[in-house]
Motif scaffolding. Structure first.
Motif, PDB file in Angstrom:
ATOM      1  N   ARG A  26      85.651 -45.005  29.753  1.00  0.00           N
ATOM      2  CA  ARG A  26      84.618 -46.047  29.713  1.00  0.00           C
ATOM      3  C   ARG A  26      83.817 -46.034  31.021  1.00  0.00           C
ATOM      4  NH1 ARG A  26      86.209 -51.736  27.599  1.00  0.00           N
ATOM      5  NH2 ARG A  26      85.721 -50.689  25.655  1.00  0.00           N
ATOM      6  N   SER A  76      77.168 -40.561  26.564  1.00  0.00           N
ATOM      7  CA  SER A  76      76.418 -41.767  26.929  1.00  0.00           C
ATOM      8  C   SER A  76      74.928 -41.495  27.084  1.00  0.00           C
ATOM      9  CB  SER A  76      76.975 -42.371  28.222  1.00  0.00           C
ATOM     10  OG  SER A  76      76.768 -41.500  29.313  1.00  0.00           O
ATOM     11  N   GLY A  82      70.275 -49.249  24.127  1.00  0.00           N
ATOM     12  CA  GLY A  82      70.990 -50.282  23.381  1.00  0.00           C
ATOM     13  C   GLY A  82      72.196 -49.737  22.645  1.00  0.00           C
ATOM     14  N   GLU A  83      72.031 -48.596  22.022  1.00  0.00           N
ATOM     15  CA  GLU A  83      73.151 -47.969  21.303  1.00  0.00           C
ATOM     16  C   GLU A  83      74.225 -47.490  22.269  1.00  0.00           C
ATOM     17  OE1 GLU A  83      72.188 -45.117  18.210  1.00  0.00           O
ATOM     18  OE2 GLU A  83      70.198 -46.051  18.046  1.00  0.00           O
ATOM     19  N   ILE A  85      74.983 -48.771  25.184  1.00  0.00           N
ATOM     20  CA  ILE A  85      75.715 -49.948  25.663  1.00  0.00           C
ATOM     21  C   ILE A  85      76.686 -50.422  24.582  1.00  0.00           C
ATOM     22  CG2 ILE A  85      75.506 -52.377  26.319  1.00  0.00           C
ATOM     23  CD1 ILE A  85      72.832 -51.565  27.693  1.00  0.00           C
ATOM     24  N   LYS A  86      76.228 -50.518  23.369  1.00  0.00           N
ATOM     25  CA  LYS A  86      77.091 -50.963  22.264  1.00  0.00           C
ATOM     26  C   LYS A  86      78.255 -49.986  22.079  1.00  0.00           C
ATOM     27  CE  LYS A  86      77.069 -52.240  17.416  1.00  0.00           C
ATOM     28  NZ  LYS A  86      76.296 -52.379  16.202  1.00  0.00           N
ATOM     29  N   ASP A  87      77.979 -48.685  22.123  1.00  0.00           N
ATOM     30  CA  ASP A  87      79.010 -47.668  21.966  1.00  0.00           C
ATOM     31  C   ASP A  87      80.033 -47.753  23.082  1.00  0.00           C
ATOM     32  OD1 ASP A  87      80.049 -45.139  20.727  1.00  0.00           O
ATOM     33  OD2 ASP A  87      79.503 -44.339  22.694  1.00  0.00           O
ATOM     34  N   THR A  88      79.572 -47.964  24.296  1.00  0.00           N
ATOM     35  CA  THR A  88      80.451 -47.985  25.454  1.00  0.00           C
ATOM     36  C   THR A  88      81.264 -49.261  25.531  1.00  0.00           C
ATOM     37  OG1 THR A  88      78.930 -46.558  26.678  1.00  0.00           O
ATOM     38  CG2 THR A  88      80.502 -47.799  27.967  1.00  0.00           C
ATOM     39  N   GLY A  90      81.552 -51.620  22.987  1.00  0.00           N
ATOM     40  CA  GLY A  90      81.829 -52.193  21.674  1.00  0.00           C
ATOM     41  C   GLY A  90      83.225 -52.744  21.497  1.00  0.00           C
TER      42      GLY A  90
END
Length: 92
Positions: A26, A76, A82-83, A85-88, A90
């Motif tokens: 992460r 990353s 936005g994706e 951040i959400k992926d990281t 989530g």
């Protein structure tokens, strides 16, 4: 600068927190997202922050190993902000 700069500062801070918690993948992904924002916006780290960012990246790379670090970093950078951040984050 505005919101994107605030997001950048948060991402860099969260990368240090993730590293301190031992969540190294992460941390690597957060470092990668932050680096992508800096590159996209043309915002190099200020000299006072450069050493701190370099230490975080180096500690994360050392903990994960080069291959795993590179894979997390690339993952990353492959997504829109936005994706990414959400992926990281989530699972937080």
């Amino acid at each position: 600068m505005g919101l994107n700069h605030t997001i950048l500062v948060c991402l860099e801070g969260l990368s240090r927190v993730a590293g301190a918690q031992g969540k190294m993948e992460r941390a690597a992904r957060l470092c990668g997202v932050a680096a992508a924002v800096r590159e996209d916006k043309g915002w190099p780290p200020p000299p006072a922050k450069r050493a701190e960012i370099d230490r975080t990246v180096a500690a994360t790379r050392e903990a994960l190993g080069e291959e795993a670090f590179a894979a997390a970093w690339v993952r990353s950078n492959a997504l829109p902000l936005g994706e990414a951040i959400k992926d990281t984050l989530g699972g937080v």
